[in-house]
Design an enzyme around this catalytic site. Structure first.
Site, PDB file in Angstrom:
ATOM      1  N   ARG A   1       1.267  -0.805  -0.051  1.00 35.84           N
ATOM      2  CA  ARG A   1       0.149  -0.100  -0.854  1.00 35.84           C
ATOM      3  C   ARG A   1       0.937   1.002  -0.037  1.00 35.84           C
ATOM      4  NH1 ARG A   1      -3.067   3.034   4.271  1.00 35.84           N
ATOM      5  NH2 ARG A   1      -4.792   3.488   3.343  1.00 35.84           N
TER       6      ARG A   1
ATOM      7  N   ASN B 263      -7.088   8.513   2.670  1.00 33.84           N
ATOM      8  CA  ASN B 263      -6.648   7.615   4.089  1.00 33.84           C
ATOM      9  C   ASN B 263      -7.438   8.181   5.260  1.00 33.84           C
ATOM     10  OD1 ASN B 263      -4.373   5.418   5.600  1.00 33.84           O
ATOM     11  ND2 ASN B 263      -3.915   7.893   6.530  1.00 33.84           N
ATOM     12  N   GLU B 264      -7.660   7.287   5.647  1.00 28.07           N
ATOM     13  CA  GLU B 264      -8.901   7.898   7.228  1.00 28.07           C
ATOM     14  C   GLU B 264      -9.465   9.200   7.078  1.00 28.07           C
ATOM     15  OE1 GLU B 264      -5.120   7.248  10.089  1.00 28.07           O
ATOM     16  OE2 GLU B 264      -5.075   5.312   9.744  1.00 28.07           O
TER      17      GLU B 264
ATOM     18  N   HIS C  56      -8.803  -0.132   9.668  1.00 28.15           N
ATOM     19  CA  HIS C  56      -7.136   0.100  10.136  1.00 28.15           C
ATOM     20  C   HIS C  56      -7.407  -0.084  12.281  1.00 28.15           C
ATOM     21  CE1 HIS C  56      -5.907   3.456   7.017  1.00 28.15           C
ATOM     22  NE2 HIS C  56      -6.511   2.195   6.909  1.00 28.15           N
TER      23      HIS C  56
ATOM     24  N   TYR D  61      -5.656  -0.416  15.207  1.00 28.56           N
ATOM     25  CA  TYR D  61      -5.292   0.923  16.778  1.00 28.56           C
ATOM     26  C   TYR D  61      -5.370  -0.101  17.754  1.00 28.56           C
ATOM     27  CZ  TYR D  61      -2.077   2.302  12.568  1.00 28.56           C
ATOM     28  OH  TYR D  61      -0.720   1.830  11.700  1.00 28.56           O
TER      29      TYR D  61
ATOM     30  N   GLU E  63      -4.538  -1.540   7.849  1.00 23.47           N
ATOM     31  CA  GLU E  63      -3.465  -0.500   8.840  1.00 23.47           C
ATOM     32  C   GLU E  63      -3.550  -1.701  10.209  1.00 23.47           C
ATOM     33  OE1 GLU E  63      -2.466   3.255   9.431  1.00 23.47           O
ATOM     34  OE2 GLU E  63      -2.680   3.947   7.633  1.00 23.47           O
TER      35      GLU E  63
ATOM     36  N   TRP F 210       1.790  -1.491   9.388  1.00 20.99           N
ATOM     37  CA  TRP F 210       2.312  -0.198   9.380  1.00 20.99           C
ATOM     38  C   TRP F 210       3.241  -0.431   9.978  1.00 20.99           C
ATOM     39  CZ3 TRP F 210       0.525   3.785   6.808  1.00 20.99           C
ATOM     40  CH2 TRP F 210       1.101   5.626   6.664  1.00 20.99           C
TER      41      TRP F 210
END
Length: 545
Positions: free
Chosen positions: A85, A162-163, A229, A231, A258, A287
């Site tokens: 990516r 992105n995001e 994503h 996290y 991610e 990531w």
């Protein structure tokens, strides 16, 4: 990549149960009328054009901040990845990745037998992050570089932005995402499109999860993939499993676009992410390869872009249980294409002839390719975008439909049978005539009048060597090194890469026969400061000296 700052809300158990029943009923599959030319979605799975199931196993690479680290793609492939990516910029927050650079990234991905997921990073945290732009703006960027992506549907997935929302106004994600997808489809994009979740990508409010079916249905090609994503929000195996299970049950395609092994907002459960995605046959992209800053340097997989210095995170992702080396399978398209991932050489710089008020004929020297060149794309360059204006199997083409007394810049790409696209040729500047006649003859004297470390001042004398006055002109040249105009008087300057275009000011627009005008400018420079060797006035080559 960006973590949330809000407390993660938990939905009531009853709502969870209801949604679990409803999502499968809302799922949609690829309709019969849709005919994607490359990757496609069917029954919640991402398939290659051949029908092979494709599961992403790869990493993110911060290309827009480290454009000189393009060799990282080869290193990522050598570690076993099948996908990368790539971070790009629309130019709104960081330096814009232009069409030629995007084409080069795609070419490097193909040369290294990687699937390219290309994303615009300028949308990160829109609504909360200062300077972030909308998904609509990101879609405009993709349209501006479309010529680098057309024909690459087997190899490229377009991740719109992105995001695209932080933790403010994220309820708008659904409508904005639908509109951006439709904008790309209306522009002719046939690629699989990937969309990121809001809430800095982590979807803690479940906006993407609960609206994914309607977003998928809004895509006329039914060829959209959702990216979560993971996290600090996903710090337990139960949260990881529940989120991904719901998409699978609803037959909606999802990837972990991610994730990391640690984060300032909490400690994500990377082992669960890796094991659950492997169990469900879902893709993941860690990531990130290298170059992290701002306190998250621990997310580097290798130190200082050195593939021989794996960090503990890199060791875990590449070589650990359910990691890339153990689970990645190369895209079947690279076997199906006979392994030809080498692009043709660049064609020669086109030469212009037969310039009229509405057309021009361009000719160029042929490109070469071990398996044969199958065609050429002629592109018009302007406003930071490229538009294909002619395709041919020969080495010349006539471009029509041009406006009188207008300046244009053209270049050429070559293609081979496997769909590989060459680097762009040199550019040629052309100005159409106002009445169908030929542009005026000219001469140019270029000199440096002073210089200093990192900059210099120059002067250009433009002479009309024709027999009639010039009324309105455009002067073009290409700097041979890294020079860039910072200020110019006597006209209005625009620069794209090394190519400079100067349009006359009202007080310099008229150049009588045997007359001249003088331009002055300042510019930045590298260590060397070589002079341009070719100038064109209204599309006609000028004598220099």
């Amino acid at each position: 990549m960006r973590s949330p700052t809000a407390t993660v809300p938990r939905l009531a158990a009853v709502m969870t149960a209801v949604l679990g029943l409803l999502l499968p009923l809302l799922a949609l599959v690829t309709p019969a009328h849709a005919a994607p030319t490359g990757f496609r979605v069917e029954n919640g799975r991402l398939l290659e054009a051949s029908g092979n199931d494709f599961v992403m196993r790869g990493v993110n690479h911060a290309h827009t901040w480290y454009p000189d680290r393009i060799s990282s793609l080869a290193h990522i492939k050598a570690k076993g990845a099948n996908t990368v990516r790539v971070v790009l910029s629309s130019g709104d927050r960081w330096t814009r990745n232009d069409t030629a650079d995007v084409a080069n990234v795609v070419g490097q991905c193909k040369q290294n037998r990687l699937i390219c997921v290309l994303e615009v990073h300028d949308t990160t945290g829109y609504g909360e992050q200062s300077g972030a732009v909308t998904l609509s703006r990101a879609a405009d960027y993709w349209i501006s570089v479309q010529s680098a992506l057309t024909g690459q549907e087997d190899y490229v997935i377009v991740n719109i932005g992105n995001e695209p929302y932080g933790n403010t106004n994220y309820a708008n994600w659904t409508a904005d995402t639908k509109a951006a997808v439709q904008k790309l489809r209306n522009a002719g994009f046939d690629h699989t499109i990937m969309v990121d979740a809001p809430n800095w990508g982590q979807d803690w409010a479940f906006t993407m999860r609960d609206n994914a079916a309607s977003v998928f249905a809004a895509d006329p090609d039914r060829n959209t993939v959702f990216s979560i994503h993971m996290y600090g929000v996903f710090d337990t195996a139960a949260e990881v499993g529940d989120y991904l299970d719901r998409f699978v049950a609803a037959k909606l395609p999802v990837v972990v676009g991610e994730f990391g092994h640690d984060h300032s907002d909490g400690n994500p459960d990377e082992d669960a992410i890796l094991s659950v995605t492997q169990q469900l046959g879902l893709g993941y992209l860690g990531w990130s390869w290298s170059g992290n800053g701002g306190g998250v340097e621990y997310l580097d997989m290798v130190t200082n872009f050195d593939p021989n210095q794996l960090t503990s995170w890199g060791q875990r992702l590449f070589n650990g249980p359910n990691g890339i080396a153990a689970t990645a399978k190369e895209a079947a398209v690279y076997s199906a294409s006979g392994g030809d991932t080498t692009a043709p050489t660049a064609p020669g710089t086109p030469a212009a002839s037969a310039v009229t008020s509405s057309s021009v004929t361009l000719s160029w020297s042929a490109a070469t390719d071990a398996n044969g060149v199958t065609g050429y794309d002629v592109v018009r360059i302007g406003g930071g975008a490229e538009t294909v204006v002619a395709t041919t199997t020969g080495t010349s083409a006539t471009v029509t439909g041009l406006a009188p007394a207008t300046s244009y810049t053209f270049a050429v790409y070559a293609r081979d049978a496997a769909g590989n696209r060459s680097q762009r040729s040199g550019t040629v500047a052309v100005t159409t005539s106002s009445s169908g006649g030929s542009p005026a003859a000219c001469g140019v004297v270029y000199k440096v009048t002073g210089q200093w470390p990192g900059g210099f001042q120059g002067e250009i004398v433009v002479r009309n060597t024709g027999t009639s006055a010039i009324n309105g002109w455009t002067l073009r040249w290409t700097f041979p090194d890294s020079q860039r105009v910072t200020n110019l008087w006597g006209g209005t300057a625009a620069q794209e890469g090394a190519a400079v275009t100067v349009t006359s000011a009202p007080y310099t627009a008229s150049i009588p026969a045997a007359g001249s005008v003088t331009l002055g400018f300042t510019a930045s420079r590298g260590t060397a400061n070589p002079s341009p060797t070719a100038f064109a006035l209204n599309g006609a080559a000028c004598t220099v000296g």
